[in-house]
Design a protein around this motif. Structure first.
Motif, PDB file in Angstrom:
ATOM      1  N   ILE A 191       0.855  -1.197   0.000  1.00  0.00           N
ATOM      2  CA  ILE A 191       0.000   0.000   0.000  1.00  0.00           C
ATOM      3  C   ILE A 191       0.884   1.238   0.000  1.00  0.00           C
ATOM      4  O   ILE A 191       1.502   1.584   1.006  1.00  0.00           O
ATOM      5  N   HIS A 192       1.014   1.867  -1.158  1.00  0.00           N
ATOM      6  CA  HIS A 192       1.828   3.084  -1.308  1.00  0.00           C
ATOM      7  C   HIS A 192       3.167   2.932  -0.582  1.00  0.00           C
ATOM      8  O   HIS A 192       3.435   3.638   0.404  1.00  0.00           O
ATOM      9  N   PRO A 193       4.052   2.051  -1.052  1.00  0.00           N
ATOM     10  CA  PRO A 193       5.311   1.784  -0.344  1.00  0.00           C
ATOM     11  C   PRO A 193       6.171   3.019  -0.092  1.00  0.00           C
ATOM     12  O   PRO A 193       6.943   3.041   0.869  1.00  0.00           O
ATOM     13  N   ASP A 194       6.048   4.050  -0.937  1.00  0.00           N
ATOM     14  CA  ASP A 194       6.875   5.244  -0.766  1.00  0.00           C
ATOM     15  C   ASP A 194       6.294   6.241   0.226  1.00  0.00           C
ATOM     16  O   ASP A 194       6.898   7.295   0.468  1.00  0.00           O
ATOM     17  N   ALA A 195       5.133   5.928   0.801  1.00  0.00           N
ATOM     18  CA  ALA A 195       4.438   6.906   1.636  1.00  0.00           C
ATOM     19  C   ALA A 195       4.690   6.721   3.133  1.00  0.00           C
ATOM     20  O   ALA A 195       4.025   7.353   3.947  1.00  0.00           O
ATOM     21  N   TRP A 196       5.666   5.869   3.501  1.00  0.00           N
ATOM     22  CA  TRP A 196       5.878   5.558   4.918  1.00  0.00           C
ATOM     23  C   TRP A 196       7.198   6.121   5.415  1.00  0.00           C
ATOM     24  O   TRP A 196       8.176   6.214   4.675  1.00  0.00           O
ATOM     25  N   ASP A 197       7.238   6.460   6.692  1.00  0.00           N
ATOM     26  CA  ASP A 197       8.409   7.143   7.244  1.00  0.00           C
ATOM     27  C   ASP A 197       9.675   6.294   7.207  1.00  0.00           C
ATOM     28  O   ASP A 197      10.778   6.824   7.158  1.00  0.00           O
ATOM     29  N   ASP A 229      -6.914   8.476   1.348  1.00  0.00           N
ATOM     30  CA  ASP A 229      -7.029   7.382   0.389  1.00  0.00           C
ATOM     31  C   ASP A 229      -6.261   6.147   0.846  1.00  0.00           C
ATOM     32  O   ASP A 229      -6.685   5.010   0.593  1.00  0.00           O
ATOM     33  N   ILE A 230      -5.155   6.353   1.564  1.00  0.00           N
ATOM     34  CA  ILE A 230      -4.399   5.216   2.079  1.00  0.00           C
ATOM     35  C   ILE A 230      -5.160   4.555   3.228  1.00  0.00           C
ATOM     36  O   ILE A 230      -5.175   3.328   3.347  1.00  0.00           O
ATOM     37  N   HIS A 231      -5.809   5.352   4.063  1.00  0.00           N
ATOM     38  CA  HIS A 231      -6.655   4.786   5.121  1.00  0.00           C
ATOM     39  C   HIS A 231      -7.757   3.903   4.505  1.00  0.00           C
ATOM     40  O   HIS A 231      -8.076   2.837   5.042  1.00  0.00           O
ATOM     41  N   GLU A 232      -8.330   4.342   3.394  1.00  0.00           N
ATOM     42  CA  GLU A 232      -9.374   3.549   2.747  1.00  0.00           C
ATOM     43  C   GLU A 232      -8.841   2.183   2.336  1.00  0.00           C
ATOM     44  O   GLU A 232      -9.510   1.161   2.518  1.00  0.00           O
ATOM     45  N   GLN A 233      -7.622   2.153   1.793  1.00  0.00           N
ATOM     46  CA  GLN A 233      -7.044   0.887   1.356  1.00  0.00           C
ATOM     47  C   GLN A 233      -6.698  -0.011   2.537  1.00  0.00           C
ATOM     48  O   GLN A 233      -6.895  -1.230   2.475  1.00  0.00           O
ATOM     49  N   ILE A 234      -6.189   0.572   3.612  1.00  0.00           N
ATOM     50  CA  ILE A 234      -5.859  -0.224   4.798  1.00  0.00           C
ATOM     51  C   ILE A 234      -7.126  -0.857   5.365  1.00  0.00           C
ATOM     52  O   ILE A 234      -7.153  -2.051   5.690  1.00  0.00           O
ATOM     53  N   ALA A 235      -8.183  -0.058   5.494  1.00  0.00           N
ATOM     54  CA  ALA A 235      -9.435  -0.578   6.035  1.00  0.00           C
ATOM     55  C   ALA A 235      -9.980  -1.707   5.166  1.00  0.00           C
ATOM     56  O   ALA A 235     -10.460  -2.731   5.676  1.00  0.00           O
ATOM     57  N   GLU A 236      -9.881  -1.553   3.843  1.00  0.00           N
ATOM     58  CA  GLU A 236     -10.389  -2.597   2.942  1.00  0.00           C
ATOM     59  C   GLU A 236      -9.517  -3.845   3.011  1.00  0.00           C
ATOM     60  O   GLU A 236     -10.022  -4.968   2.961  1.00  0.00           O
ATOM     61  N   LEU A 237      -8.198  -3.675   3.132  1.00  0.00           N
ATOM     62  CA  LEU A 237      -7.314  -4.838   3.242  1.00  0.00           C
ATOM     63  C   LEU A 237      -7.641  -5.641   4.500  1.00  0.00           C
ATOM     64  O   LEU A 237      -7.747  -6.880   4.444  1.00  0.00           O
ATOM     65  N   GLN A 262      -1.348   0.306  -9.673  1.00  0.00           N
ATOM     66  CA  GLN A 262      -1.160  -0.962  -8.977  1.00  0.00           C
ATOM     67  C   GLN A 262      -2.433  -1.343  -8.217  1.00  0.00           C
ATOM     68  O   GLN A 262      -2.947  -0.574  -7.407  1.00  0.00           O
ATOM     69  N   ILE A 263      -2.914  -2.538  -8.490  1.00  0.00           N
ATOM     70  CA  ILE A 263      -4.097  -3.076  -7.821  1.00  0.00           C
ATOM     71  C   ILE A 263      -3.618  -4.082  -6.776  1.00  0.00           C
ATOM     72  O   ILE A 263      -2.728  -4.889  -7.034  1.00  0.00           O
ATOM     73  N   ILE A 264      -4.201  -4.026  -5.591  1.00  0.00           N
ATOM     74  CA  ILE A 264      -3.794  -4.929  -4.507  1.00  0.00           C
ATOM     75  C   ILE A 264      -4.719  -6.139  -4.481  1.00  0.00           C
ATOM     76  O   ILE A 264      -5.946  -5.999  -4.465  1.00  0.00           O
ATOM     77  N   GLY A 265      -4.115  -7.315  -4.493  1.00  0.00           N
ATOM     78  CA  GLY A 265      -4.881  -8.549  -4.437  1.00  0.00           C
ATOM     79  C   GLY A 265      -4.400  -9.440  -3.309  1.00  0.00           C
ATOM     80  O   GLY A 265      -3.191  -9.539  -3.048  1.00  0.00           O
ATOM     81  N   LEU A 266      -5.334 -10.088  -2.616  1.00  0.00           N
ATOM     82  CA  LEU A 266      -5.001 -11.035  -1.554  1.00  0.00           C
ATOM     83  C   LEU A 266      -5.297 -12.445  -2.062  1.00  0.00           C
ATOM     84  O   LEU A 266      -6.408 -12.726  -2.523  1.00  0.00           O
ATOM     85  N   TYR A 267      -4.296 -13.321  -1.983  1.00  0.00           N
ATOM     86  CA  TYR A 267      -4.409 -14.690  -2.474  1.00  0.00           C
ATOM     87  C   TYR A 267      -4.295 -15.671  -1.299  1.00  0.00           C
ATOM     88  O   TYR A 267      -3.209 -15.834  -0.747  1.00  0.00           O
ATOM     89  N   PRO A 268      -5.386 -16.322  -0.891  1.00  0.00           N
ATOM     90  CA  PRO A 268      -5.273 -17.352   0.152  1.00  0.00           C
ATOM     91  C   PRO A 268      -4.515 -18.558  -0.420  1.00  0.00           C
ATOM     92  O   PRO A 268      -4.896 -19.102  -1.452  1.00  0.00           O
ATOM     93  N   VAL A 269      -3.443 -18.977   0.258  1.00  0.00           N
ATOM     94  CA  VAL A 269      -2.587 -20.026  -0.314  1.00  0.00           C
ATOM     95  C   VAL A 269      -2.206 -21.091   0.713  1.00  0.00           C
ATOM     96  O   VAL A 269      -1.193 -21.778   0.557  1.00  0.00           O
ATOM     97  N   ARG A 270      -3.015 -21.268   1.737  1.00  0.00           N
ATOM     98  CA  ARG A 270      -2.660 -22.268   2.754  1.00  0.00           C
ATOM     99  C   ARG A 270      -2.453 -23.641   2.127  1.00  0.00           C
ATOM    100  O   ARG A 270      -1.526 -24.361   2.487  1.00  0.00           O
TER     101      ARG A 270
END
Length: 544
Positions: A173-179, A201-209, A335-343
């Motif tokens: 999530i926006h890798p360049d936006a962190w301290d 907008d980053i808060h929106e992505q975190i909440a959705e993740l 960049q679209i973020i996708g979560l892949y369950p892979v257990r």
């Protein structure tokens, strides 16, 4: 600068508030209530932005567009005039946009994107500003994540792993936006919560993740494939409908029609809202009036678009409830973020092992290596590309920031891997058949023979004998076990529990069959049984 410097202070205040307001109760997979809910005016703006409608503007000044939104949505809409002027944007910049049936949120994003502006919530209003100005007005929010953290099985509440979870979030999530990399935002873990100072907008992505990960946990059934191969953030009903319509057959003939006219015709026939990223095309030297001559008969719509667009070196992406025509460069930037369950693809053994110390029987690395080497290999962060992969536990999940096209390729790859695993399962040997396996040991305070004695006593003591052809024997820094699959599994669990073997370890020297993944254990019998004629190698490895 004054406002920007207040970010760490706000984060500190939030941490203090969490200390006093924290409730340690939680349930796996059940989203806890937020510590700091949004104030009423923010909730009202968020709800208004979800309002769907038709948006028709022809050379309307930006300030008039904002007034129209204010009247239709019933919320305050304000222009950050100082920031816009510093950025060289006039409040009377003309806006032309005709788009129907989408939310106000999507309309705003699409419109402001071409002006390189964003929106946030500030001072009780929807605030139109520049990205630079928004960085100085970060919001601090607290996300309870106790149900999503890896915790020590013994210490439980007192030992949880924030670092891995934070790494997964900040890598995609926006890798360049962190301290930690010089950006403005901050994230810390405390009292089973994440305290985040970031733009809206980053808060929106975190909440959705976080919400999506909880959905994955709730959907999981042990031993079964996941319900979905990939969960894409931002994937709403409108997006799903566009994907469905792209598979429909399309018939039309175009003769010297402009690209703009062709796309308008396709939109009218298919009811898919199509938006041309005019600025991106112009910057790339592409004229939307370029003539198109093509004929299609019952051709799937996505192939129609590829044939039309590829000729002019443009492409399409789906975002903000519409199909956007843009350049490959802009597509890669989206960049679209996708979560892949892979257990089912990464877990070694029957039971999942994961704790904050890093001990785990989950092999993410092998799967990630396959993905990065076979799917768009030049696009990954490891080789200087823009795309990245993170991992999540306790439910083994990989989180990927990639383009839409690459996500489709990754989903196809995982589907193929699961099919291959099923085919392998068809030829699994009889679980009662005897097999020889080597287990590398990682102990310094006892010998392999002592561990062998422990194994014999703890796993069906009466089944180790010459008559049955079974044995367990120490061999240097390894153990050799000859027994059936059920005993191998119990040996594997035992040595994992006592920490006597590396996470990935055992080697199969016989018809082991599928399901006896790496990381086992073995012991030496107190009998005269000799080791196998061809003893197992002592180095770690997989099956052979």
């Amino acid at each position: 600068m004054l406002l920007r410097s207040q970010g760490p202070v706000c984060l500190l205040l939030a941490l203090v508030a969490v200390c006093f307001g924290f409730d340690a109760s939680h349930a796996l997979g059940a989203p806890p209530a937020p510590v700091f809910p949004q104030v009423e005016w923010e909730d009202r703006i968020e709800a208004a932005l979800n309002t769907k409608g038709d948006w028709d503007f022809f050379d309307a000044p930006l300030i008039e567009v904002c007034r129209t939104l204010q009247e239709r949505l019933g919320i305050d809409v304000a222009l950050d005039t100082i920031a816009l002027e510093d950025f060289g944007i006039d409040t009377r910049t003309p806006i032309t946009r005709v788009i129907r049936g989408v939310s106000a949120r999507s309309f705003l994003r699409l419109t402001l994107n071409e002006l390189e502006l964003i929106y946030t919530t500030r001072y009780g209003a929807l605030w139109i500003t520049t990205p630079e100005s928004a960085e100085g007005q970060l919001k601090t929010r607290v996300y309870p994540v106790g149900d999503l953290l890896v915790r020590d099985p013994v210490l439980s509440e007192s030992s949880v792993d924030y670092d891995s979870f934070i790494q997964a979030i900040t890598s995609v999530i926006h890798p360049d936006a962190w301290d930690m990399v010089g950006g403005p935002g901050a994230i810390e873990g405390v009292y089973e919560s994440l305290v985040v100072s970031q733009a809206s907008d980053i808060h929106e992505q975190i909440a959705e993740l976080l919400s999506t990960y909880r959905e994955i946990i709730a959907d999981h059934n042990v031993g079964e494939e996941p319900k979905q191969t990939v969960y894409l953030l931002g994937e709403d009903k409108a997006t799903a409908e566009i994907r469905r319509l792209l598979d429909h057959p399309f018939t039309a003939e175009f003769k010297d029609a402009s690209l703009k006219e062709v796309l308008e015709s396709i939109s009218e026939q298919t009811k898919i809202p199509i938006v041309i990223d005019t600025k991106a095309l112009e910057d790339f030297g592409i004229d939307a009036s370029v003539p198109i001559t093509e004929e299609f008969a019952d051709t799937p719509l996505h192939f129609v678009l590829v044939r039309i667009l590829n000729e002019h070196e443009v492409t399409y992406i789906i975002r903000d409830e519409v199909l956007v025509i843009t350049t490959p460069e802009q597509s890669e930037a989206q960049q679209i973020i996708g979560l892949y369950p892979v257990r089912d693809l990464v877990q070694q053994g029957e039971s999942l092992i994961a704790d904050p110390s890093g001990a785990s029987n989950v092999d993410f690395d092998s799967l990630i290596a396959v993905i990065e080497s076979t799917v768009a290999p030049d696009s990954w962060e490891a080789v200087g590309g823009p795309s990245s992969i993170g991992t999540l536990l306790p439910m083994p999940t990989i989180v990927i920031a990639q383009t839409q096209d690459v996500h489709e390729q990754i989903a196809s790859l995982l589907t193929s891997l699961r099919a291959a695993k099923k085919m392998k399962s068809v030829v699994v040997a009889d679980p009662t058949a005897i097999a020889v396996r080597s287990y590398p040991l990682n102990v310094s305070d006892c010998s392999s023979d002592e561990i062998a004695k422990l194994v014999m006593r703890a796993t069906e003591p009466g089944t180790w004998n010459d008559q049955a052809g079974t044995f367990v024997q120490g061999l240097g820094s390894s153990l050799i076990v000859k027994h059936n699959a059920n005993i191998h599994r119990r040996v594997q669990r035992l040595l994992n529990d006592v920490g006597a073997t590396p996470v990935y370890g055992s080697m199969c020297l016989g018809p082991c069959g599928v399901g006896l993944g790496g990381g086992g254990s073995s012991g030496a019998a107190e009998t005269n049984a000799a080791p196998a004629a061809n003893p197992a190698p002592t180095s770690g490895g997989g099956f052979f």
